[in-house]
Design an enzyme around this catalytic site. Sequence first.
Site: not given
Ligand code: NAD
Length: 499
Positions: A185, A260, A294, A393
């Site tokens: 997804k 992550e 991240c 963040e």
């Molecule tokens: P997000 O949590 O909003 O979304 C991530 C994913 O989760 C998307 O595909 C979204 O549609 C999905 N999602 C949302 N609600 C959900 C639910 N209820 N059930 C299942 N899936 C759901 O994050 P974002 O804004 O896309 O990304 C930014 C974040 O990602 C930042 O906090 C960043 O630090 C983190 N990030 C972490 C790493 C790492 O390796 N640690 C790498 C990249 C990004």
Amino acid sequence: MSAHSTEAGGTLRYQTFIKGQWCDAASGRCFDSVDPSSGRVWARIPRCDGADVALATQAAHHAAFEGPWSRMRPTERGRWLRRMGDALAADVERLAQFECRDNGKRLSEIRAQFTDLPEYFYYFAGLADKFEGRVIPIDRADTFNYTVWEPYGVVAAITAWNSPLALLTWKIAPALAAGNSVVIKPSEHASASTLELMQTFQSVGLPDGVLNVVTGFGDEVGDPLVADPQVARITFTGSGAVGKRIATRAAGLLKRVTLELGGKSAQIVFDDADMEQAVRGIVAGIFVSNGQSCVAGSRLLVQDRLHDALLDQLLASIDGLKAGDPRDAATQIGPIANQPQFERVCQDVATARAEGARCVAGGVPLKGTDGGWYFAPTVLVDVDPSMQIARQEIFGPVLAVMRFRDENHAVQLANDHALGLADGVWTRDISRVMRMTRRLQAGTVYVNTYRGVAPQSPCGGFKDSGWGRENGIEAMREFLQLKSVWIGLGDMPNPFPRL
Ligand code: NAD
């Protein structure tokens, strides 16, 4: 077959990928994907829901337990992964163009990242047949006992928008090497490159159902995917808020989760550091990718004596950076990847100012860039650790600068945070390096370098930055479970002998 067709007017119309077929969402609905460099719609993505999730998980379940994938020997799976790596390597330029359009990251950066991605498939291809069980000398002469590592079955891989294909590779390469099938997804903000990658992998001819994609929103696709009874294992990259929601739901269903999550990484510069190198590392850590990484080094901790000189050099090095089209080789600052994220960055900088931080660079949206969501590289000084800018963040090009007196003070500031993804240390003192690397509470500590990632090296978070590890041998363990096998070699004792 192609992931997309072109509508009148030039907008791309995508289909999703389930059981080896391109298909529309069962509901027939789509949502718009917007080019962040112009703010204009460039693609329409299937808006999947629970019905599509059910089809995808059924297909994945069949692939994992009944289809040819389930019967493949690990060495053979390794060969498939090598072919996937080769196919990706041959398609880097095409895929990079799509991802650039989708999330606005600079093309040169994406190209460099994608050029490395095949190495992850090759690395995990090599590990596919290295997970050996043990023969266990239990205390029974007539019983043979051994262990074997087995896949979970169907893995749900949920990714964020900042680096869709890199984040996805780190999940699917080990998950497939371990013998699982995957339902992906991608983020609703950047789904296109994931679908294009499925087109790339079609040339490899993976068995149907081994990889499936359900595009759409968290509540409509993510929720049913996490809850789907066919899904045995979840791997998620994204925000802490969504990570906690998934972990809570998964706990109720007794599913295991790899998380992550975010970071608020500290770059710690001691007064004996090579200042030029440190400035390069700081700039790479927070302004390359617009801080949408991240491991963005968003807190800069500088030892008192070096503070002013380092700040001067830092400001000089970001002065006059050229913002523009992320496809243009001369562009140094691309757009923020989507409108909600852009608005968050604007709001967070306004809050920092209201709380008393002083903005010495940037702090404003950039104009004259074709209507896209551009924000200037921003440096805030006089930051107090209690301010929101030091605690939350931001995931944008915003650096919060703080001073420290000595080593203990630096450690206390760096560790005074719920997140613990990565930290950077800049010093020439090797004894200090050894002390700092031990004392910092982060999953990765960089010393005199920053932002590296490699297939062989595990990465992941301490504290609220996540659970589990990606990359390295450890990543394979996330997707394997241990089975103990008992083989009786003699007579089974009668439990109720007649007396
Ligand atoms: P997000 O949590 O909003 O979304 C991530 C994913 O989760 C998307 O595909 C979204 O549609 C999905 N999602 C949302 N609600 C959900 C639910 N209820 N059930 C299942 N899936 C759901 O994050 P974002 O804004 O896309 O990304 C930014 C974040 O990602 C930042 O906090 C960043 O630090 C983190 N990030 C972490 C790493 C790492 O390796 N640690 C790498 C990249 C990004």
